[in-house]
Write a protein that holds these residues in place. Structure first.
Motif, PDB file in Angstrom:
ATOM      1  N   PHE A   1       0.828  -1.209   0.000  1.00  0.00           N
ATOM      2  CA  PHE A   1       0.000   0.000   0.000  1.00  0.00           C
ATOM      3  C   PHE A   1       0.861   1.256   0.000  1.00  0.00           C
ATOM      4  CE2 PHE A   1      -2.762   2.893   2.828  1.00  0.00           C
ATOM      5  CZ  PHE A   1      -3.449   3.427   1.745  1.00  0.00           C
ATOM      6  N   GLY A   2       0.593   2.136  -0.985  1.00  0.00           N
ATOM      7  CA  GLY A   2       1.332   3.394  -1.078  1.00  0.00           C
ATOM      8  C   GLY A   2       0.404   4.557  -1.339  1.00  0.00           C
ATOM      9  N   ILE A   3       0.940   5.767  -1.183  1.00  0.00           N
ATOM     10  CA  ILE A   3       0.190   6.995  -1.445  1.00  0.00           C
ATOM     11  C   ILE A   3       0.849   7.735  -2.609  1.00  0.00           C
ATOM     12  CG2 ILE A   3      -0.636   9.198  -0.517  1.00  0.00           C
ATOM     13  CD1 ILE A   3      -1.912   6.741   0.801  1.00  0.00           C
ATOM     14  N   PHE A   4       0.030   8.134  -3.571  1.00  0.00           N
ATOM     15  CA  PHE A   4       0.425   8.932  -4.731  1.00  0.00           C
ATOM     16  C   PHE A   4       0.085  10.391  -4.396  1.00  0.00           C
ATOM     17  CE2 PHE A   4       0.333   7.788  -9.584  1.00  0.00           C
ATOM     18  CZ  PHE A   4       1.541   8.418  -9.764  1.00  0.00           C
ATOM     19  N   ILE A   5       0.973  11.324  -4.738  1.00  0.00           N
ATOM     20  CA  ILE A   5       0.702  12.749  -4.511  1.00  0.00           C
ATOM     21  C   ILE A   5       0.867  13.494  -5.823  1.00  0.00           C
ATOM     22  CG2 ILE A   5       1.330  14.817  -3.213  1.00  0.00           C
ATOM     23  CD1 ILE A   5       2.538  13.031  -1.051  1.00  0.00           C
ATOM     24  N   HIS A   6      -0.229  14.032  -6.335  1.00  0.00           N
ATOM     25  CA  HIS A   6      -0.198  14.865  -7.548  1.00  0.00           C
ATOM     26  C   HIS A   6      -0.239  16.330  -7.130  1.00  0.00           C
ATOM     27  CE1 HIS A   6      -0.659  11.386 -10.103  1.00  0.00           C
ATOM     28  NE2 HIS A   6      -0.707  12.143 -11.185  1.00  0.00           N
ATOM     29  N   TRP A   7       0.883  17.002  -7.324  1.00  0.00           N
ATOM     30  CA  TRP A   7       1.008  18.397  -6.889  1.00  0.00           C
ATOM     31  C   TRP A   7       1.851  19.150  -7.907  1.00  0.00           C
ATOM     32  CZ3 TRP A   7       4.137  20.790  -2.312  1.00  0.00           C
ATOM     33  CH2 TRP A   7       3.484  21.948  -1.844  1.00  0.00           C
TER      34      TRP A   7
ATOM     35  N   ASP B   1      -6.010  18.467   2.013  1.00  0.00           N
ATOM     36  CA  ASP B   1      -7.370  18.808   2.402  1.00  0.00           C
ATOM     37  C   ASP B   1      -7.900  17.832   3.454  1.00  0.00           C
ATOM     38  OD1 ASP B   1      -9.391  20.690   2.097  1.00  0.00           O
ATOM     39  OD2 ASP B   1     -10.518  19.441   0.701  1.00  0.00           O
ATOM     40  N   VAL B   2      -8.788  18.339   4.296  1.00  0.00           N
ATOM     41  CA  VAL B   2      -9.266  17.575   5.448  1.00  0.00           C
ATOM     42  C   VAL B   2      -9.908  16.248   5.031  1.00  0.00           C
ATOM     43  CG1 VAL B   2     -10.887  17.585   7.382  1.00  0.00           C
ATOM     44  CG2 VAL B   2      -9.481  19.591   6.941  1.00  0.00           C
ATOM     45  N   ILE B   3     -10.641  16.240   3.918  1.00  0.00           N
ATOM     46  CA  ILE B   3     -11.289  14.979   3.514  1.00  0.00           C
ATOM     47  C   ILE B   3     -10.256  13.929   3.125  1.00  0.00           C
ATOM     48  CG2 ILE B   3     -11.654  15.566   1.061  1.00  0.00           C
ATOM     49  CD1 ILE B   3     -14.515  14.179   1.545  1.00  0.00           C
ATOM     50  N   PHE B   4      -9.140  14.354   2.504  1.00  0.00           N
ATOM     51  CA  PHE B   4      -8.057  13.420   2.210  1.00  0.00           C
ATOM     52  C   PHE B   4      -7.405  12.929   3.505  1.00  0.00           C
ATOM     53  CE2 PHE B   4      -7.598  15.761  -2.032  1.00  0.00           C
ATOM     54  CZ  PHE B   4      -8.217  14.759  -2.754  1.00  0.00           C
ATOM     55  N   GLN B   5      -7.194  13.858   4.435  1.00  0.00           N
ATOM     56  CA  GLN B   5      -6.616  13.456   5.716  1.00  0.00           C
ATOM     57  C   GLN B   5      -7.492  12.420   6.410  1.00  0.00           C
ATOM     58  OE1 GLN B   5      -4.933  16.272   8.486  1.00  0.00           O
ATOM     59  NE2 GLN B   5      -4.905  17.900   6.960  1.00  0.00           N
ATOM     60  N   GLU B   6      -8.801  12.650   6.378  1.00  0.00           N
ATOM     61  CA  GLU B   6      -9.716  11.713   7.032  1.00  0.00           C
ATOM     62  C   GLU B   6      -9.631  10.338   6.396  1.00  0.00           C
ATOM     63  OE1 GLU B   6     -14.279  11.820   8.504  1.00  0.00           O
ATOM     64  OE2 GLU B   6     -14.007  11.922   6.337  1.00  0.00           O
TER      65      GLU B   6
ATOM     66  N   CYS C   1      -3.096   1.989  -9.485  1.00  0.00           N
ATOM     67  CA  CYS C   1      -2.972   3.404  -9.103  1.00  0.00           C
ATOM     68  C   CYS C   1      -4.333   4.064  -9.322  1.00  0.00           C
ATOM     69  CB  CYS C   1      -1.865   4.098  -9.900  1.00  0.00           C
ATOM     70  SG  CYS C   1      -2.101   4.150 -11.692  1.00  0.00           S
ATOM     71  N   MET C   2      -4.880   4.628  -8.265  1.00  0.00           N
ATOM     72  CA  MET C   2      -6.239   5.153  -8.341  1.00  0.00           C
ATOM     73  C   MET C   2      -6.370   6.389  -7.443  1.00  0.00           C
ATOM     74  SD  MET C   2      -7.089   4.099  -5.144  1.00  0.00           S
ATOM     75  CE  MET C   2      -8.866   4.287  -5.047  1.00  0.00           C
ATOM     76  N   THR C   3      -7.514   7.047  -7.539  1.00  0.00           N
ATOM     77  CA  THR C   3      -7.692   8.340  -6.887  1.00  0.00           C
ATOM     78  C   THR C   3      -8.853   8.319  -5.905  1.00  0.00           C
ATOM     79  OG1 THR C   3      -9.138   9.042  -8.687  1.00  0.00           O
ATOM     80  CG2 THR C   3      -6.821   9.601  -8.901  1.00  0.00           C
ATOM     81  N   ILE C   4      -8.680   9.025  -4.785  1.00  0.00           N
ATOM     82  CA  ILE C   4      -9.798   9.190  -3.843  1.00  0.00           C
ATOM     83  C   ILE C   4     -10.881  10.062  -4.481  1.00  0.00           C
ATOM     84  CG2 ILE C   4     -10.485  10.050  -1.568  1.00  0.00           C
ATOM     85  CD1 ILE C   4      -7.678   9.388  -0.569  1.00  0.00           C
ATOM     86  N   ASP C   5     -10.459  11.142  -5.158  1.00  0.00           N
ATOM     87  CA  ASP C   5     -11.374  11.954  -5.974  1.00  0.00           C
ATOM     88  C   ASP C   5     -11.571  11.209  -7.293  1.00  0.00           C
ATOM     89  OD1 ASP C   5     -12.610  13.730  -7.700  1.00  0.00           O
ATOM     90  OD2 ASP C   5     -11.187  15.360  -7.408  1.00  0.00           O
TER      91      ASP C   5
ATOM     92  N   ASN D   1      -4.226   7.909  -4.543  1.00  0.00           N
ATOM     93  CA  ASN D   1      -3.797   9.283  -4.818  1.00  0.00           C
ATOM     94  C   ASN D   1      -4.548  10.345  -4.027  1.00  0.00           C
ATOM     95  OD1 ASN D   1      -2.365  11.301  -6.727  1.00  0.00           O
ATOM     96  ND2 ASN D   1      -4.514  11.881  -6.850  1.00  0.00           N
ATOM     97  N   ILE D   2      -3.786  11.366  -3.599  1.00  0.00           N
ATOM     98  CA  ILE D   2      -4.341  12.594  -3.037  1.00  0.00           C
ATOM     99  C   ILE D   2      -3.767  13.778  -3.823  1.00  0.00           C
ATOM    100  CG2 ILE D   2      -4.652  11.656  -0.716  1.00  0.00           C
ATOM    101  CD1 ILE D   2      -2.073  13.156   0.092  1.00  0.00           C
ATOM    102  N   GLY D   3      -4.502  14.886  -3.839  1.00  0.00           N
ATOM    103  CA  GLY D   3      -4.032  16.096  -4.509  1.00  0.00           C
ATOM    104  C   GLY D   3      -4.016  17.259  -3.530  1.00  0.00           C
ATOM    105  N   PRO D   4      -2.842  17.714  -3.097  1.00  0.00           N
ATOM    106  CA  PRO D   4      -2.767  18.861  -2.181  1.00  0.00           C
ATOM    107  C   PRO D   4      -3.172  20.174  -2.861  1.00  0.00           C
ATOM    108  CG  PRO D   4      -0.746  17.551  -2.127  1.00  0.00           C
ATOM    109  CD  PRO D   4      -1.530  17.111  -3.325  1.00  0.00           C
TER     110      PRO D   4
END
Length: 452
Positions: A40-46, A331-336, A279-283, A321-324
């Motif tokens: 399990f990993g986290i992708f960051i698109h910024w 964002d708080v919803i990503f943090q949650e 690789c997928m996105t929360i949004d 994935n999360i997008g800062p």
């Protein structure tokens, strides 16, 4: 004899196999074992696309090239005439970016690796690249080396493996457009820009994952992907630990490279013969941050747990994935969502980390039951996504051994009772628990020992 003596004296990598710049040779390299174990990993698109934060991280392309009406209207309504995409650069301020805080959030998610977009298709680098003059985060916007700051915090404060995404092509780079106009018979762009950047980030930041993307419809020979990968595997500072994906030019995806990604949001639902990653996105609609999201655009924690369980059961890793925001906030919803995943993994992690696929992936009788396996411990895990109303759970695939099979609900004390159904599996008596007594709120795990 002399060679043997040298191998004893040299560090381990000194005598490791060397690879030729051919796919046949490169594809023979064993994938470093850590990658399959972490799951399990986290992708960051910024990037600069986080400034308009409208529609998608493909904002520049959709606005200027495709001229999609919603993007054109957005710019005409909110920005003065003549405002260019480059004008977003100084507005990428990152004043709230705190690498230590990000590291803490990522650690709390239960993820074991992180991949940051060092450069997306817009060409803006999050480090002070000498090959991206005045279009990088050190010269423009934050005036900070984002890659260095996050790499340092991740390595000093967590056990996550640090990785970098890098786009091979750039939408509007004149050198790339020139090569494309010559049907890639010329190679000005990879020679002057893309390849030097790759050598630069590997040498300077030593990422353990190199996540390539964006072939620009050019073949791997144009990018000299095999030449670069031969250096990466033979002589780079990360040659023994680095993991790569499959996006190295037209025709390489799902065919060549380290592990396969095959497509964005790839989740085949069955076992594959080669290591792969979803690789997928929360949004659901974008990789980059969007200011105009609705709550329904975000995957729920139940949906995310389902993605993780299905992916791992079928031998894959999940890269979520999360997008800062442009100012550096997660964002708080990503943090949650990240913290919820961490809570779930704190209970059920033994059924995820370090597991292998079992002889069957999902149960043949009860929907929403997925299996993982630890061969050394001879333990099978049955992860069920729906709590049974009947207080019994029928498992069609594990074959019990009378007097030996044991069943536990992870996070709950004591053994569970079960009844053998012979060749048709087993029925497990699920304990009657109040919501507060449940080990977790979304998805539960049975630990099965001594089953066939």
């Amino acid at each position: 004899m002399l060679l043997l003596l040298l191998c004893l004296l040299l560090p381990p990598q000194g005598c490791s196999a060397r690879y030729d710049p051919t796919w046949e040779s490169l594809d023979s390299r064993p994938l470093p074992t850590w990658f399959d174990e972490v799951k399990f990993g986290i992708f960051i698109h910024w990037g600069v696309f986080s400034v308009p934060s409208f529609g998608s991280e493909w904002f520049w392309w959709y606005w200027q090239k495709e001229k999609r009406p919603s993007y054109v209207e957005f710019m005409e309504t909110n920005y003065p005439p003549g405002f260019s995409y480059e004008d977003f650069g100084p507005l990428f301020t990152a004043e709230f970016f705190d690498a230590n805080q990000w590291a803490a959030i990522l650690k709390a998610s239960g993820a074991k690796y992180v991949v940051l977009t060092s450069k997306h298709h817009e060409g803006f680098t999050l480090w002070g690249s000498k090959y991206s003059w005045n279009w990088n985060a050190v010269n423009v916007g934050p005036k900070r080396d984002i890659v260095a700051e996050l790499a340092t915090s991740i390595r000093n404060r967590t056990d996550l493996h640090f990785g970098l995404y890098h786009s091979l092509f750039e939408w509007f780079n004149p050198l790339f457009l020139y090569d494309a106009s010559n049907v890639f018979k010329t190679r000005q762009f990879p020679t002057a820009k893309s390849l030097p950047e790759l050598y630069e980030i590997v040498t300077k930041y030593q990422p353990e994952i190199l996540w390539s993307d964006g072939n620009g419809n050019a073949p791997d020979t144009y990018w000299n992907s095999t030449g670069f990968l031969a250096w990466l595997y033979n002589d780079s500072p990360v040659r023994d630990t680095v993991v790569t994906n499959d996006r190295w030019g037209v025709g390489s995806i799902c065919k060549h490279g380290g592990y396969y990604t095959c497509s964005d949001r790839y989740n085949p639902g069955h076992l594959l013969p080669h290591k792969w990653e979803n690789c997928m996105t929360i949004d659901k609609r974008s990789w980059g941050y969007r200011r105009n999201t609705q709550l329904s655009d975000y995957l729920t924690i139940e949906e995310l747990v389902k993605q993780l369980v299905e992916t791992v059961s079928c031998g894959g890793n999940l890269l979520m994935n999360i997008g800062p925001t442009h100012d550096g906030r997660i964002d708080v919803i990503f943090q949650e969502r990240l913290r919820q995943m961490g809570v779930w993994l704190s209970v059920n992690g033994e059924a995820i980390y370090g597991t292998k696929p079992w002889r069957t992936q999902n149960d043949t009788v009860t929907p929403g039951v997925w299996y993982t396996f630890k061969p050394k411990e001879e333990t099978v895990y049955a992860i069920f996504l729906n709590w049974p109303i009947s207080e019994t759970l029928v498992l069609g695939d594990p074959k019990t051994i009378i007097g030996e099979t044991q069943v536990k609900l992870i996070g709950h004390k004591g053994q569970l009772k079960w009844v053998s159904l012979g060749e048709k599996g087993m029925t497990v008596a699920v304990p009657q628990l109040t919501p507060n007594q449940l080990p977790c709120q979304w998805g539960w795990t049975l630990q099965l020992t001594n089953v066939n």
